[in-house]
Write a protein that holds these residues in place. Structure first.
Motif, PDB file in Angstrom:
ATOM      1  N   ASN A  30      10.988   6.268   4.253  1.00  0.00           N
ATOM      2  CA  ASN A  30      11.815   5.036   4.243  1.00  0.00           C
ATOM      3  C   ASN A  30      10.958   3.908   3.821  1.00  0.00           C
ATOM      4  O   ASN A  30      11.642   2.802   3.038  1.00  0.00           O
ATOM      5  CB  ASN A  30      12.429   4.835   5.563  1.00  0.00           C
ATOM      6  N   ARG A  45      12.128   1.674   0.548  1.00  0.00           N
ATOM      7  CA  ARG A  45      12.281   0.293   0.482  1.00  0.00           C
ATOM      8  C   ARG A  45      11.664  -0.465  -0.351  1.00  0.00           C
ATOM      9  O   ARG A  45      12.073  -1.407  -1.120  1.00  0.00           O
ATOM     10  CB  ARG A  45      12.022  -0.034   2.017  1.00  0.00           C
ATOM     11  N   GLU A  93      12.390  -0.659  -4.122  1.00  0.00           N
ATOM     12  CA  GLU A  93      13.484  -1.588  -4.547  1.00  0.00           C
ATOM     13  C   GLU A  93      12.909  -2.742  -5.057  1.00  0.00           C
ATOM     14  O   GLU A  93      13.321  -3.552  -5.939  1.00  0.00           O
ATOM     15  CB  GLU A  93      14.694  -1.844  -3.470  1.00  0.00           C
TER      16      GLU A  93
END
Length: 207
Positions: free
Chosen positions: A158, A162, A165
């Motif tokens: 995760n 994240r 991006e």
């Protein structure tokens, strides 16, 4: 081709198509799970390359070939590396799994006739990364961590996604930082990983 590779290739009828030949090679040498992993990393490398305007074919090629040295068991890898005249660092001698990246680099060139130095270099640092890493180095590094070869979801996934991006380098550093925060639990800290951490920590700010 180095003589150490001949027993691994004599029963393989290579077609010249990597997506066919890599699974043929790995499965014929009793590494079916690695075959699956390499196919997945090849696809993921292609996806990441498209996101960050890297060479898509080079990324997929590096992904397909990155773990072909799995045909050599851990307890043989240091001896194999020395026979191939690969430099063996003290950390690699203590934890031979890590040197598979360097062996895969040689195998990609000698068995699969890859001569693109950028592809070979990416294969050669896909586990640890290194300082002054290229776009392709980072693409393969991240793709390998996303398509990891263990069961369940990676504990860092995760955070990595994240940060991806934000940028490819942010994604790279998210994984390296995950390791660094747990460095006291690692069997070794490879100097290339340390170099990459020291270089990138000042370039990115985890979001």
């Amino acid at each position: 081709m180095h003589s150490i590779f001949k027993p691994l290739t004599k029963h393989v009828s290579f077609t010249g198509e990597l997506k066919t030949d890599v699974p043929l090679f790995l499965i014929s040498n009793e590494c079916p799970m690695t075959s699956k992993h390499c196919i997945e990393v090849g696809s993921e490398s292609r996806r990441i390359a498209m996101l960050f305007n890297a060479n898509v074919l080079a990324a997929e090629t590096a992904g397909l070939l990155h773990d072909i040295s799995a045909v050599f068991p851990n307890n043989e890898r240091i001896e194999v590396a020395r026979e191939l005249q690969i430099e063996v660092l003290p950390e690699e001698e203590r934890f031979p799994m890590i040197i598979h990246q360097k062996i895969s680099k040689v195998m990609a060139q000698e068995i699969f006739n890859i001569n693109d130095q950028e592809i070979l270099n990416a294969i050669g640092c896909h586990t640890t990364l290194k300082s002054s890493s290229t776009l392709l180095d980072q693409v393969l590094f991240v793709a390998d961590k996303i398509s990891w070869d263990q069961s369940g979801a990676p504990p860092y996934i995760n955070e990595l996604n994240r940060n991806l991006e934000e940028s490819l380098t942010h994604g790279v550093f998210a994984y390296i930082n995950f390791l660094w925060e747990r460095k006291d639990t690692l069997k070794v800290i490879h100097p290339w990983l340390r170099d990459a951490y020291e270089e990138l920590k000042d370039k990115v700010r985890l979001v």
